[in-house]
Design an enzyme around this catalytic site. Structure first.
Site, PDB file in Angstrom:
ATOM      1  N   SER A 146       0.853  -1.195   0.000  1.00  0.00           N
ATOM      2  CA  SER A 146       0.000   0.000   0.000  1.00  0.00           C
ATOM      3  C   SER A 146       0.882   1.235   0.000  1.00  0.00           C
ATOM      4  O   SER A 146       2.080   1.160   0.333  1.00  0.00           O
ATOM      5  CB  SER A 146      -0.874  -0.007   1.254  1.00  0.00           C
ATOM      6  OG  SER A 146      -1.501   1.239   1.452  1.00  0.00           O
ATOM      7  N   TYR A 159      -3.429  -0.531  10.021  1.00  0.00           N
ATOM      8  CA  TYR A 159      -3.265  -0.786   8.585  1.00  0.00           C
ATOM      9  C   TYR A 159      -1.863  -0.357   8.141  1.00  0.00           C
ATOM     10  O   TYR A 159      -1.169  -1.094   7.427  1.00  0.00           O
ATOM     11  CB  TYR A 159      -4.337  -0.016   7.811  1.00  0.00           C
ATOM     12  CG  TYR A 159      -4.393  -0.317   6.330  1.00  0.00           C
ATOM     13  CD1 TYR A 159      -5.114  -1.403   5.850  1.00  0.00           C
ATOM     14  CD2 TYR A 159      -3.741   0.488   5.401  1.00  0.00           C
ATOM     15  CE1 TYR A 159      -5.179  -1.678   4.490  1.00  0.00           C
ATOM     16  CE2 TYR A 159      -3.794   0.227   4.040  1.00  0.00           C
ATOM     17  CZ  TYR A 159      -4.524  -0.861   3.590  1.00  0.00           C
ATOM     18  OH  TYR A 159      -4.581  -1.129   2.240  1.00  0.00           O
TER      19      TYR A 159
HETATM   20  N1  LIG Z   1      -8.386  -0.104  -2.741  1.00  0.00           N
HETATM   21  C1  LIG Z   1      -7.272   0.569  -2.509  1.00  0.00           C
HETATM   22  O1  LIG Z   1      -7.207   1.789  -2.710  1.00  0.00           O
HETATM   23  C2  LIG Z   1      -6.058  -0.135  -1.994  1.00  0.00           C
HETATM   24  C3  LIG Z   1      -4.896   0.614  -1.893  1.00  0.00           C
HETATM   25  C4  LIG Z   1      -3.742  -0.006  -1.421  1.00  0.00           C
HETATM   26  C5  LIG Z   1      -3.766  -1.329  -1.074  1.00  0.00           C
HETATM   27  N2  LIG Z   1      -4.914  -2.044  -1.166  1.00  0.00           N
HETATM   28  C6  LIG Z   1      -4.864  -3.442  -0.786  1.00  0.00           C
HETATM   29  O2  LIG Z   1      -5.259  -4.237  -1.872  1.00  0.00           O
HETATM   30  C7  LIG Z   1      -5.845  -5.446  -1.409  1.00  0.00           C
HETATM   31  C8  LIG Z   1      -7.217  -5.604  -2.038  1.00  0.00           C
HETATM   32  O3  LIG Z   1      -8.002  -4.482  -1.671  1.00  0.00           O
HETATM   33  P1  LIG Z   1      -9.374  -4.125  -2.382  1.00  0.00           P
HETATM   34  O4  LIG Z   1      -9.410  -2.659  -2.457  1.00  0.00           O
HETATM   35  O5  LIG Z   1      -9.574  -4.922  -3.607  1.00  0.00           O
HETATM   36  O6  LIG Z   1     -10.374  -4.580  -1.230  1.00  0.00           O
HETATM   37  P2  LIG Z   1     -11.878  -5.113  -1.258  1.00  0.00           P
HETATM   38  O7  LIG Z   1     -12.573  -4.691  -2.519  1.00  0.00           O
HETATM   39  O8  LIG Z   1     -12.434  -4.670   0.050  1.00  0.00           O
HETATM   40  O9  LIG Z   1     -11.697  -6.718  -1.301  1.00  0.00           O
HETATM   41  C9  LIG Z   1     -11.053  -7.352  -0.241  1.00  0.00           C
HETATM   42  C10 LIG Z   1     -10.878  -8.818  -0.535  1.00  0.00           C
HETATM   43  O10 LIG Z   1     -10.198  -9.429   0.575  1.00  0.00           O
HETATM   44  C11 LIG Z   1     -11.045 -10.428   1.142  1.00  0.00           C
HETATM   45  N3  LIG Z   1     -10.906 -10.418   2.597  1.00  0.00           N
HETATM   46  C12 LIG Z   1     -10.957  -9.362   3.424  1.00  0.00           C
HETATM   47  N4  LIG Z   1     -10.810  -9.773   4.710  1.00  0.00           N
HETATM   48  C13 LIG Z   1     -10.667 -11.112   4.665  1.00  0.00           C
HETATM   49  C14 LIG Z   1     -10.511 -12.122   5.653  1.00  0.00           C
HETATM   50  N5  LIG Z   1     -10.470 -11.832   6.968  1.00  0.00           N
HETATM   51  N6  LIG Z   1     -10.421 -13.406   5.265  1.00  0.00           N
HETATM   52  C15 LIG Z   1     -10.480 -13.718   3.945  1.00  0.00           C
HETATM   53  N7  LIG Z   1     -10.624 -12.811   2.966  1.00  0.00           N
HETATM   54  C16 LIG Z   1     -10.728 -11.529   3.327  1.00  0.00           C
HETATM   55  C17 LIG Z   1     -12.458 -10.066   0.719  1.00  0.00           C
HETATM   56  O11 LIG Z   1     -13.303 -11.213   0.774  1.00  0.00           O
HETATM   57  P3  LIG Z   1     -14.942 -11.051   0.829  1.00  0.00           P
HETATM   58  O12 LIG Z   1     -15.361 -10.494  -0.494  1.00  0.00           O
HETATM   59  O13 LIG Z   1     -15.453 -12.409   1.051  1.00  0.00           O
HETATM   60  O14 LIG Z   1     -15.215 -10.106   1.961  1.00  0.00           O
HETATM   61  C18 LIG Z   1     -12.202  -9.542  -0.697  1.00  0.00           C
HETATM   62  O15 LIG Z   1     -12.039 -10.617  -1.582  1.00  0.00           O
HETATM   63  C19 LIG Z   1      -5.876  -5.327   0.115  1.00  0.00           C
HETATM   64  O16 LIG Z   1      -4.746  -5.977   0.668  1.00  0.00           O
HETATM   65  C20 LIG Z   1      -5.783  -3.833   0.340  1.00  0.00           C
HETATM   66  O17 LIG Z   1      -5.246  -3.509   1.605  1.00  0.00           O
HETATM   67  C21 LIG Z   1      -6.063  -1.476  -1.628  1.00  0.00           C
END
Ligand SMILES: NC(=O)c1ccc[n+]([C@@H]2O[C@H](COP(=O)([O-])OP(=O)(O)OC[C@H]3O[C@@H](n4cnc5c(N)ncnc54)[C@H](OP(=O)(O)O)[C@@H]3O)[C@@H](O)[C@H]2O)c1
Length: 254
Positions: A146, A159
């Site tokens: 991140s 986080y």
């Molecule tokens: N979006 C951003 O701006 C951003 C920026 C930097 C980094 N990231 C990182 O990128 C990654 C993906 O983020 P995203 O934005 O795509 O998030 P998201 O849309 O909220 O999706 C999160 C995913 O992780 C799964 N998940 C969350 N908690 C879990 C748990 N306890 N056990 C198993 N699965 C779990 C969710 O499963 P369910 O669907 O079943 O809940 C979903 O598949 C994360 O590591 C996040 O920190 C995101």
């Protein structure tokens, strides 16, 4: 091998955690389009992605399990090996976020975020790495870090601590496994339009402040990480180890 062949993943077996939606879904589809069999995973039982991968002519499955639960780690790796015969690519993408001022940050938020965003990344990498080492096989491990691997953020102490740890863990594992042909790298996405950032995008002041600082002039979309993920999971990146690649619309250059 031609340069285009270096990006092919035919015959490779991948697991992408947190691929039920958001960035993970885009990464899983990209790896499958490049030829890999891809195991998908999420916390809930809602699977929107493995059927799409099967329609591409690749093997897929969906595994539902909370990765805060240590038993999920071994089950997930075993499921991948049972279904596909091996694990060649692991993408540690699953992650979650909780926001609260540091002085009032609940202990259970802290415990959950460290378990999901850091401990699971280590344990899944350890299990996949052991399998690759035991087989004498090359492999790719890609962690999703991140901007908060570099910056502290506001109201997100757990986080930031976990994602800072992911960047350091990426380098630590790369140092041990690079000579074995296992590449461990990370992507640090910027501000992407997924459920993870819904609260920020719904706050008009924060949303405007963020957008004004992004040189590209827009929030990232899940597809924006797909190319970088394919590169870091393919032979095209064989000499890249311990790198944390920004995919941030230029944010960190400001
Ligand atoms: N979006 C951003 O701006 C951003 C920026 C930097 C980094 N990231 C990182 O990128 C990654 C993906 O983020 P995203 O934005 O795509 O998030 P998201 O849309 O909220 O999706 C999160 C995913 O992780 C799964 N998940 C969350 N908690 C879990 C748990 N306890 N056990 C198993 N699965 C779990 C969710 O499963 P369910 O669907 O079943 O809940 C979903 O598949 C994360 O590591 C996040 O920190 C995101």
């Amino acid at each position: 091998m031609s340069i285009l062949e270096m990006f092919q993943l035919n015959g490779k077996n991948a697991l992408v955690t947190g691929s039920s939606r958001g960035l993970g879904a885009a990464i899983a589809l990209a790896l499958a389009e490049a030829g890999a069999n891809v195991g998908c995973h999420g916390k809930s039982s809602q699977d929107a992605i493995s059927g799409r991968i099967c329609r591409l002519g690749k093997k897929s499955f969906y595994f539902s399990g909370d990765i805060a639960d240590p038993t999920t780690h071994s089950s997930l790796i075993e499921k991948t090996i049972t279904e596909f015969g091996s694990i060649d690519i692991l993408v540690n993408n699953a992650g979650t976020i909780r926001r609260a001022p540091a002085a009032a940050f609940p202990q259970d938020y802290w415990d959950e975020l460290i378990a999901v965003n850091l401990t699971a990344v280590f344990r899944l990498s350890q299990l996949a790495g052991q399998n690759m080492l035991d087989r004498g096989a090359t492999g790719k491990i890609l962690n999703i870090a991140s901007l908060l691997s570099f910056q502290g953020g506001i109201n997100v102490p757990a986080y930031a601590a976990a994602k800072g740890g992911v960047a350091q863990l990426t380098k630590a594992l790369a140092n041990e496994w690079a000579a074995k042909g296992i590449n461990v790298n990370a992507i640090a996405p910027g501000y992407m339009a997924t459920d993870n950032t819904e609260a920020l995008r719904n706050d008009p002041d924060r949303s405007r402040q963020i957008l004004e600082r992004i040189p590209a002039g827009r929030w990232g979309e899940p597809g924006d990480v797909a190319g970088a993920a394919l590169f870091l999971c393919s032979s095209a990146s064989d000499y890249i180890h311990g790198h944390v690649m920004l995919v941030d619309g230029g944010w960190m250059g400001r």
